[in-house]
Write a protein that holds these residues in place. Structure first.
Motif, short mmCIF file in Angstrom:
data_model
loop_
_atom_site.label_atom_id
_atom_site.label_comp_id
_atom_site.label_asym_id
_atom_site.label_seq_id
_atom_site.Cartn_x
_atom_site.Cartn_y
_atom_site.Cartn_z
N LEU A 33 -3.29 -41.25 3.56
CA LEU A 33 -4.76 -41.22 3.71
C LEU A 33 -5.19 -40.00 4.51
CD1 LEU A 33 -5.27 -45.01 4.54
CD2 LEU A 33 -5.85 -43.87 2.38
N LYS A 34 -6.47 -39.68 4.40
CA LYS A 34 -7.01 -38.57 5.19
C LYS A 34 -7.86 -39.13 6.31
CE LYS A 34 -7.13 -35.46 1.24
NZ LYS A 34 -6.78 -36.45 0.19
N GLY A 35 -7.74 -38.55 7.49
CA GLY A 35 -8.58 -38.97 8.62
C GLY A 35 -9.34 -37.78 9.16
N THR A 42 0.57 -34.30 4.41
CA THR A 42 1.50 -33.46 5.15
C THR A 42 2.62 -34.29 5.81
OG1 THR A 42 0.19 -33.59 7.17
CG2 THR A 42 -0.32 -31.77 5.69
N PHE A 43 2.44 -35.62 5.85
CA PHE A 43 3.46 -36.49 6.46
C PHE A 43 4.32 -37.21 5.42
CE2 PHE A 43 -0.13 -36.74 9.60
CZ PHE A 43 0.47 -35.96 10.57
N ALA A 44 4.09 -36.91 4.12
CA ALA A 44 4.78 -37.67 3.07
C ALA A 44 6.31 -37.56 3.20
CB ALA A 44 4.30 -37.18 1.70
N GLY A 101 -20.94 -62.39 14.10
CA GLY A 101 -20.05 -63.54 14.02
C GLY A 101 -19.04 -63.53 12.90
N LYS A 102 -18.87 -62.40 12.22
CA LYS A 102 -17.90 -62.37 11.11
C LYS A 102 -16.48 -62.68 11.59
CE LYS A 102 -18.88 -58.08 10.02
NZ LYS A 102 -20.03 -57.89 10.92
N THR A 103 -16.04 -61.95 12.62
CA THR A 103 -14.65 -62.12 13.06
C THR A 103 -14.43 -63.52 13.62
OG1 THR A 103 -14.47 -59.76 13.47
CG2 THR A 103 -12.84 -61.15 14.54
N ALA A 178 -28.59 -54.88 13.06
CA ALA A 178 -27.43 -54.10 13.52
C ALA A 178 -27.19 -52.99 12.51
CB ALA A 178 -26.20 -54.97 13.63
N HIS A 179 -26.57 -51.91 12.97
CA HIS A 179 -26.31 -50.75 12.10
C HIS A 179 -27.59 -50.35 11.36
CE1 HIS A 179 -22.07 -51.28 12.92
NE2 HIS A 179 -21.98 -52.41 12.25
N LEU A 180 -28.75 -50.44 12.05
CA LEU A 180 -30.04 -50.17 11.38
C LEU A 180 -30.10 -48.74 10.86
CD1 LEU A 180 -32.53 -52.01 13.77
CD2 LEU A 180 -31.62 -52.78 11.58
#
Ligand SMILES: CC(=O)N[C@H]1[C@@H](OP(=O)(O)OP(=O)(O)OC[C@H]2O[C@@H](n3ccc(=O)[nH]c3=O)[C@H](O)[C@@H]2O)O[C@H](CO)[C@@H](O)[C@@H]1O[C@H](C)C(=O)N[C@@H](C)C(=O)N[C@H](CCC(=O)N[C@@H](CCC[C@@H](N)C(=O)O)C(=O)O)C(=O)O
Ligand SMILES: Nc1ncnc2c1ncn2[C@@H]1O[C@H](COP(=O)(O)OP(=O)(O)OP(=O)(O)O)[C@@H](O)[C@H]1O
Ligand SMILES: C[C@@H](N)C(=O)N[C@H](C)C(=O)O
Length: 443
Positions: A33-35, A42-44, A101-103, A178-180
Motif C-alpha cells: 500500500l501507499k501511505g 519499495t518494500f516488496a 458509538g460504532k466501536t 461529526a466530521h461536518l
C-alpha cells in the motif's frame, strides 16, 4: 496482470494478509500500500525475504520474479479480493455505521454473539477503506458470524464499504454532528450514513435485515423513506419494538431492565458502561442477539462481561476523584449527551473538563459556543474549557468571566497542578488531537 479469481486461489492457500514489513506474518500475502511517507512497492523484496509467500505490487519496476504479483492498483485489488471473499460466505454479517458509538456497539454485539457463535469482529477502530477489507479477509470457514464496523468522513464511503462487507444485517447507531467538514453539514452526514440503509434496501431480494432505534426520529425518518424489506425495532416503544428497555441505575455504571416484547419477559443486566447514551448501544446488541435466537442468559452474560476500552467513557477511580475518561474523541452530539449525563449522575461535586472538537469546518465557532451554553445550563460545580476554539467562542459570548478557559492543555495542566481538584466526579472529553489523557495524572 493477475485477476481477482487467480489471486483468490492464492489467498485460499495463504489466507493471511500483511501490509507492513515490520510485522510480516509467515506465508502471508503482502499488499504494497501507499501511505504519506512510503510507497510499499519499495518494500516488496523485503516482504518476500521476511517470509511472505507473495507480494502484490502495482509498480512493475519492483517485479523481481513470479512471487511478485503485478496489479493495476494494490488498494483496489485488496478491496476486490475482500469483496470476492465475502461473496463466498453464508454467515450473518452485521454491518454498522453511525456518528457515535460504532466501536462500543460493535464490541457489545460481538460480546453477545460470541456467547453462542464463533464470531469475528473489526479489531479496534479499523473501519475504513483499508480496515474493512482487512477485517473481511480475516473471516474463515470456522466463523459463524461477523460484526463489521464502517466509518466515514465523507459521502460514498459507506456505499463502498457496504459493497465490500455486503452486510446481511445492518444498523446505524445514530446520525449527529461529526466530521461536518468532510460531509458538508448535518444533512450531508444523514445522506452519507444513509448509504447503509440504501444498500439494505437495494438488496432486499436477499432479505436483508435492518435494526432501527424507534426512539430516534431521524433514523425512523431515514428508514421510512427507503424501501427496506425487514425492519426490526428496538427502543422504549413496547408496541413496535422487539426489544425495549430503560436505565434503572446510573451510578455511574448502568443497570438496564429490558423486555423481550415477543415473550413479554423482563430481564435486568448490570453493565460496566457509564453514560445514558449507551442505552441504545446496549439495546441493539440485545435486539440482535434475540433476533438470532440467543437465550437471555447468553445475552446478559455478553453485556455484563463487556468492559469499555481506550478512553471511551471509561470510569477511573483515583484516590480522591472519580474520572469519566471520555477523551477518545468528541463532537457536538457526543459532547451534549456526555454533559447531560454528568448533570444527572448522583455525585457530591461535578466538574467538566472539555477540549476542542475537530473537523467541524465552518460550523466550528457556532458549535463550540453551543457546547459552552449547554455546559452553562448543566448543574455542575466547575467548568474548564481547553483549546483555541473554545477560547475564541467564549470571547464572543463573554463566558470567560464565569468559567476557566485555557488556550492549551499545557496552560491547563500548570493551573490544575497549582489548584488541584478533589472529591469530584470529573468528565474529561475532547477530540483525539487534544490528547486530554495528559491531564489524568493530575487527579
Ligand atoms: C496505508 C497504511 O497502512 N497506512 C498506515 C500508515 O500510514 P502512513 O501514511 O504513515 O504510511 P507509510 O507511508 O508509513 O507507509 C505506507 C505503507 O508502507 C508500509 N511500510 C512502511 C514502512 C516499512 O518499513 N515497511 C512497510 O511495509 C506501511 O505498513 C504502509 O502500508 O501508518 C499509520 C500509523 O501507524 C497508520 O495510521 C496508517 O493507517 C491508515 C490510516 C489506515 O487507513 N489504516 C486502516 C487499517 C484503518 O482502518 N485505520 C483506522 C482509521 C479509522 C478512521 O480513522 N476512521 C474514521 C472514519 C473513516 C475516515 C476515512 N475516510 C479515513 O480517512 O480513514 C472514524 O472516524 O472512525 C485506524 O487506524 O484506527
Ligand atoms: N449512542 C451514543 N450517542 C452519543 N454519543 C455516544 C454514543 N455512544 C458512544 N458515544 C460517545 O462516543 C465516544 C466514542 O465511542 P465509540 O468509539 O464507540 O464511537 P465511534 O463511533 O466508534 O467513534 P469513531 O468514529 O471515532 O471511531 C464515547 O466515549 C461516547 O462519548
Ligand atoms: C478518532 C477519530 N475517529 C475521530 O473521531 N476524530 C474526531 C475528529 C475526534 O478526534 O474527535
Amino acid at each position: 496482470m493477475i485477476t481477482t479469481k487467480q489471486l483468490y486461489n492464492l489467498y485460499l492457500q495463504y489466507p493471511v494478509i500483511s501490509t507492513d514489513t515490520r510485522k510480516i506474518a509467515p506465508r502471508s500475502l503482502f499488499f504494497a500500500l501507499k501511505g504519506d511517507k512510503f510507497d510499499a512497492n519499495t518494500f516488496a523484496k523485503q516482504a518476500i525475504e521476511a517470509g511472505a509467500a507473495y507480494a502484490v505490487i502495482d509498480n512493475g519496476a519492483y517485479q523481481l520474479g513470479d512471487r511478485y504479483l503485478l496489479v493495476e492498483d494494490v488498494l483496489t485489488t485488496l478491496q476486490d479480493l475482500a469483496r470476492h471473499h465475502r461473496r463466498q460466505l453464508t454467515i450473518p454479517v452485521i454491518g454498522l455505521t453511525g456518528t457515535n458509538g460504532k466501536t462500543t456497539t460493535k464490541e457489545l454485539i460481538n460480546a453477545v454473539l460470541s456467547q453462542h457463535f464463533k464470531t469475528q469482529a473489526t479489531q479496534g477502530n479499523l473501519n475504513n477503506h483499508i480496515g474493512v477489507p482487512l477485517t473481511i479477509l480475516t473471516i474463515d470457514t470456522t466463523h459463524e458470524a461477523a460484526v463489521i464496523e464502517m466509518g466515514a468522513n465523507h459521502q460514498k464511503e459507506i456505499e463502498l464499504l457496504c459493497s465490500i462487507s455486503q452486510p446481511s444485517h445492518g444498523l446505524i447507531t445514530n446520525v449527529g454532528k461529526a466530521h461536518l467538514e468532510g460531509f458538508g453539514g448535518i444533512e450531508g452526514v444523514k445522506k452519507g450514513k444513509g448509504e447503509l440503509y440504501d444498500y439494505l434496501a437495494s438488496h432486499s431480494a436477499e432479505n436483508k435485515i435492518a435494526f432501527v432505534n424507534s426512539d430516534d426520529a431521524v433514523l425512523m425518518e431515514m428508514a421510512n423513506a427507503r424501501d427496506l424489506q425487514t425492519v426490526i425495532y428496538y427502543g422504549n416503544n413496547k408496541t413496535n419494538s422487539l426489544i425495549s428497555g430503560i436505565i434503572v441505575e446510573n451510578a455511574p455504571l448502568l443497570t438496564v431492565q429490558w423486555t423481550n416484547n415477543k415473550t413479554e419477559e423482563n430481564y435486568t443486566v448490570k453493565t460496566q458502561l457509564t453514560g445514558a447514551y449507551n442505552l441504545s448501544n446496549i439495546l441493539v446488541a440485545i435486539c440482535i442477539g434475540t433476533y438470532l435466537n440467543l437465550t437471555a442468559a447468553e445475552i446478559n452474560a455478553g453485556i455484563e462481561n463487556y468492559q469499555p476500552k481506550n478512553n471511551r467513557s471509561q470510569i477511573v477511580q483515583t484516590a480522591t476523584n472519580t474520572l469519566i475518561c471520555d477523551y477518545y474523541n468528541a463532537n457536538p452530539s457526543s459532547m451534549f449527551v456526555a454533559i447531560e449525563n454528568i448533570g444527572k449522575i448522583d455525585a457530591k461535586r461535578r466538574v467538566l473538563i472539555l477540549g476542542d472538537m475537530f473537523e467541524m469546518g465552518q460550523e466550528s465557532a457556532a458549535e463550540h459556543a453551543a457546547v459552552i451554553r449547554k455546559a452553562m445550563d448543566t448543574p455542575v460545580d466547575e467548568r474548564i474549557f481547553i483549546g483555541k476554539d473554545f477560547t475564541a467562542a467564549a470571547e464572543k459570548t463573554g463566558d470567560e468571566k464565569t468559567n476557566r478557559f485555557y488556550l492549551t492543555a499545557e496552560d491547563a495542566i500548570a493551573d490544575l497542578k497549582a489548584n488541584p481538584i478533589k472529591n469530584s466526579t470529573i468528565l474529561i472529553k475532547g477530540s483525539r488531537g487534544m490528547a486530554l489523557e495528559r491531564l489524568v495524572e493530575l487527579f
